[in-house]
Enzyme design. Sequence first.
Site, PDB file in Angstrom:
ATOM      1  CB  THR A   1     -14.418  -1.836  -4.869  1.00  9.15           C
ATOM      2  OG1 THR A   1     -13.129  -1.847  -5.465  1.00  9.15           O
ATOM      3  CG2 THR A   1     -14.291  -2.110  -3.382  1.00  9.15           C
TER       4      THR A   1
ATOM      5  CG  ASP B   1      -7.304   3.503  -0.832  1.00 13.18           C
ATOM      6  OD1 ASP B   1      -7.776   2.366  -0.708  1.00 13.18           O
ATOM      7  OD2 ASP B   1      -7.355   4.339   0.097  1.00 13.18           O
TER       8      ASP B   1
ATOM      9  CE  LYS C   1      -4.399   1.160   0.177  1.00 12.89           C
ATOM     10  NZ  LYS C   1      -5.560   0.470  -0.410  1.00 12.89           N
TER      11      LYS C   1
END
Length: 444
Positions: free
Chosen positions: A208, A165, A125
């Site tokens: 998602t 993100d 990440k």
Amino acid sequence: MGYIERVYDSVVQKNGEQKEFLQAVKEVLDSLRPVIEKNPVYEQHAILERLVEPDRQIIFRVPWTDDSGKVQVNRAMRVQFNNAVGPYKGGMRLHPSVNLGIIKFLGFEQIFKNSLTGLPIGGAKGGSDFDPHGKSDAEVMRFCQSLMNEMYKYVGPDVDVPAGDIGVGAREIGYFFGQYKKLTDNYHGVFTGKGLTYGGSLTRTEATGFGLIYFVSEMIGEKGRNFDGATVVISGSGNVATFACQKAQELGAKVVAMSDSNGYVYDKEGIKLDVVKEIKIGRRGRIKEYVDQVPSAEYHEGCSGIWTIPCDIALPCATQNEIDEESAKILVKNGVFAVGEGANMPTTIEGTKVFQENGVLFAPGKASNAGGVSVSALEMSQNSLRLSWTFEEVDERLHNIMVNIYKNCRDAAEKYGYKDNFVVGANIAGFEKVATAMIAQGLY
Ligand code: NDP
């Protein structure tokens, strides 16, 4: 002191100030207890100690000039956590709250999530404390280019493949990718979430949110329930929330509330998603503008109030720790039947306990929001094959992947005597594959 306690203690000693990371580690370690106690091989190979320490953490300065010509400086980082089952993979977050503890919690979770997808991707990440809100496109571009001037050294299609993100959508991915190409002369599939004209995958934008609804449908379906006619509350109004809302509505649900970081709208007639999309995607506006176009709806300042709205299904899709113990108790009192996490770790450990103790079906984010990274892996496959699959083809693969993730979580939970505890199931199913690969590859 037992193995799990010793490992957690040492994580606290070394990372005391990283509260979100500690929270994620605690949740995972506690739920792995049954599998760790049954298999001493994991302790012999120090698997937990190796999992909680990232392979590497890269922190760097990002200087850029704003539109007035003034130099600004942000901090960025990439944490490459574990590549036992495939190249590092995980999004980049741009938000003022970003710090090492948050990126480490996200990277740690990503190991198990990516393993659960069944696809060959490891966990990582990254992000920066840069705030894209209120910045011009040119400022965002200069920032992204400057960040990539450093990060290009550490990423690559077989090394580390970042994605979006919070605060990173198609615009930012385009700027990152363009600068990577400029610096390396390579047209690599080094990012996912790319635009459709330069290697992106159909369905990635929706993945998602759609995946969340596919997972929750399976989970509630086994109890004889479905979305048709259900009242749903969704926090957030970004990528995940928007497409969760779209799919839930397609399945007949009535979504009555959505939010952003300032407040929430309640529309008892059912959220008009075209209005939300026009505000949030069309012109990067605020959710409170919804009531200008739908005067019968109500706007309330503050985020947590959204969980006081009675609903059958709650889908937290904004950020970490949005549902605490108190909000969970209110949801239970109002009769919530299922909670599906679209965001990463949106429920605190205490909140999760409230749901589980009250028989609420609870889908943890690392399983239920894995649709995004799954389609990212499908984007990598398409890039390697130099092919593009249709929307329907990718959507069908996504659906199958989410059904499989659900079944793996359910079966792992049952195998260890924790029926319907999908937190335990997700962590064990994700862990076993990574741990087996780590042992097979020896110490590295
Ligand atoms: P976006 O930036 O598209 O949207 C985020 C939404 O959450 C916005 O409505 C934003 O409001 C709100 N929000 C952000 N920070 C806060 C905060 N501190 N408090 C309250 N609300 C907040 O991000 P995504 O939809 O992509 O991501 C949402 C969540 O889903 C994150 O936890 C992310 O890690 C997770 N996730 C995302 C995936 C993806 O594919 N995009 C994949 C898997 C998980 P505002 O507009 O005011 O900023």
